[in-house]
Write a protein that holds these residues in place. Structure first.
Motif, PDB file in Angstrom:
ATOM      1  N   SER A  13      36.698  32.414 -10.376  1.00  0.00           N
ATOM      2  CA  SER A  13      35.770  31.860 -11.355  1.00  0.00           C
ATOM      3  C   SER A  13      34.994  30.736 -10.664  1.00  0.00           C
ATOM      4  O   SER A  13      35.275  29.556 -10.830  1.00  0.00           O
ATOM      5  N   CYS A  15      32.203  29.263 -10.872  1.00  0.00           N
ATOM      6  CA  CYS A  15      31.502  28.183 -11.580  1.00  0.00           C
ATOM      7  C   CYS A  15      32.424  27.017 -11.912  1.00  0.00           C
ATOM      8  O   CYS A  15      31.948  25.931 -12.244  1.00  0.00           O
ATOM      9  N   THR A  16      33.734  27.208 -11.791  1.00  0.00           N
ATOM     10  CA  THR A  16      34.675  26.118 -12.076  1.00  0.00           C
ATOM     11  C   THR A  16      35.323  25.550 -10.813  1.00  0.00           C
ATOM     12  O   THR A  16      36.194  24.691 -10.905  1.00  0.00           O
ATOM     13  N   PRO A  90      40.989  27.980 -10.763  1.00  0.00           N
ATOM     14  CA  PRO A  90      40.878  28.668 -12.044  1.00  0.00           C
ATOM     15  C   PRO A  90      41.698  29.957 -12.072  1.00  0.00           C
ATOM     16  O   PRO A  90      41.926  30.583 -11.044  1.00  0.00           O
ATOM     17  N   THR A  92      41.443  33.549 -13.606  1.00  0.00           N
ATOM     18  CA  THR A  92      40.532  34.508 -14.233  1.00  0.00           C
ATOM     19  C   THR A  92      41.279  35.435 -15.189  1.00  0.00           C
ATOM     20  O   THR A  92      42.510  35.539 -15.146  1.00  0.00           O
ATOM     21  N   ALA A 127      39.811  30.348 -16.977  1.00  0.00           N
ATOM     22  CA  ALA A 127      38.352  30.338 -16.927  1.00  0.00           C
ATOM     23  C   ALA A 127      37.933  31.804 -16.901  1.00  0.00           C
ATOM     24  O   ALA A 127      37.931  32.440 -15.853  1.00  0.00           O
ATOM     25  N   THR A 128      37.649  32.344 -18.082  1.00  0.00           N
ATOM     26  CA  THR A 128      37.339  33.764 -18.170  1.00  0.00           C
ATOM     27  C   THR A 128      36.379  34.056 -19.318  1.00  0.00           C
ATOM     28  O   THR A 128      36.513  33.487 -20.403  1.00  0.00           O
ATOM     29  N   ASN A 129      35.435  34.942 -19.056  1.00  0.00           N
ATOM     30  CA  ASN A 129      34.449  35.316 -20.074  1.00  0.00           C
ATOM     31  C   ASN A 129      34.978  36.291 -21.111  1.00  0.00           C
ATOM     32  O   ASN A 129      34.312  36.520 -22.110  1.00  0.00           O
ATOM     33  N   SER A 164      34.449  33.890 -24.382  1.00  0.00           N
ATOM     34  CA  SER A 164      34.765  33.078 -23.207  1.00  0.00           C
ATOM     35  C   SER A 164      35.633  31.867 -23.555  1.00  0.00           C
ATOM     36  O   SER A 164      35.401  31.196 -24.555  1.00  0.00           O
ATOM     37  N   VAL A 166      37.515  28.406 -21.471  1.00  0.00           N
ATOM     38  CA  VAL A 166      37.677  27.626 -20.253  1.00  0.00           C
ATOM     39  C   VAL A 166      38.642  26.488 -20.557  1.00  0.00           C
ATOM     40  O   VAL A 166      38.540  25.819 -21.591  1.00  0.00           O
TER      41      VAL A 166
END
Length: 190
Positions: A13, A15-16, A90, A92, A127-129, A164, A166
């Motif tokens: 992830s 972006c984190t 993170p 995922t 941290a997962t969509n 999502s 986070v």
């Protein structure tokens, strides 16, 4: 508690990553020994959030250790008692699914599996969509599995990304302290 070794496993992830690295720095500044582990993708993928080589150099500089990047190198973690707690930050949805279903095909999943041989805590920093979609059943399974603990989490963008979740990375240290006492920090949902 500062004489403890923290396994710090990172998944993709991207972006984190900056939040995860901030927490890694905090743990080290508090005197914890940090053993870095990365999934294949986290270790090798350049993204708009940073070049893989730069991230690897930063981690190895902070930890003063080589990153564990293979299943073979992760396997001795448990038998040798190398870690007191394993953090996946993170974490995922893909990794959570693998952990919930006993799939061991990455350095991170092997590190967790091996660490669990000691019956010591694993702290997941989600941290997962798709946490409130396809991954929800796996997260639920892990919430009900002994030795797994979670950093408190919330929806990060309920309008544009309704599935999502986070974790609040700033809650990693207090969550770790609770997990070391075999307690789930509360509230878990923010």
């Amino acid at each position: 508690m500062k004489d403890l070794t923290v396994g710090f496993a990172m998944c993709g992830s991207f972006c984190t990553f900056s939040k995860a690295l901030t927490q890694m720095e905090l743990l080290i500044s508090k005197g914890y020994d940090v053993l870095p582990i990365m999934s294949y993708q986290a270790y090798s993928t350049d993204t708009r959030f940073g070049k893989a080589e730069d991230i690897r150099k930063k981690i190895e500089g902070l930890c003063q250790k080589k990153i564990i990047t293979s299943i073979e190198d992760a396997e001795p973690i448990g038998p040798k008692g190398l870690t007191d707690i394993m953090i996946v930050a993170p974490c995922t949805g893909n990794t959570a699914a693998k952990l919930a279903n006993a799939v061991t095909d990455t350095p991170v999943t092997m590190a967790v599996k091996s660490h669990l041989r000691q019956q010591k805590p694993v702290l997941l920093c989600l941290a997962t969509n798709d946490a409130l979609g396809a991954s929800a059943q796996n997260i639920g399974r892990l919430l009900n599995t002994r030795h797994f603990y979670f950093v408190p989490f919330s929806q990060d963008d309920p309008v544009r990304k309704p599935n999502s979740l986070v974790a609040d990375f700033d809650q990693l240290l207090p969550s770790m302290e609770e997990a070391l006492q075999e307690q789930q920090i509360q509230p878990i949902l923010l």
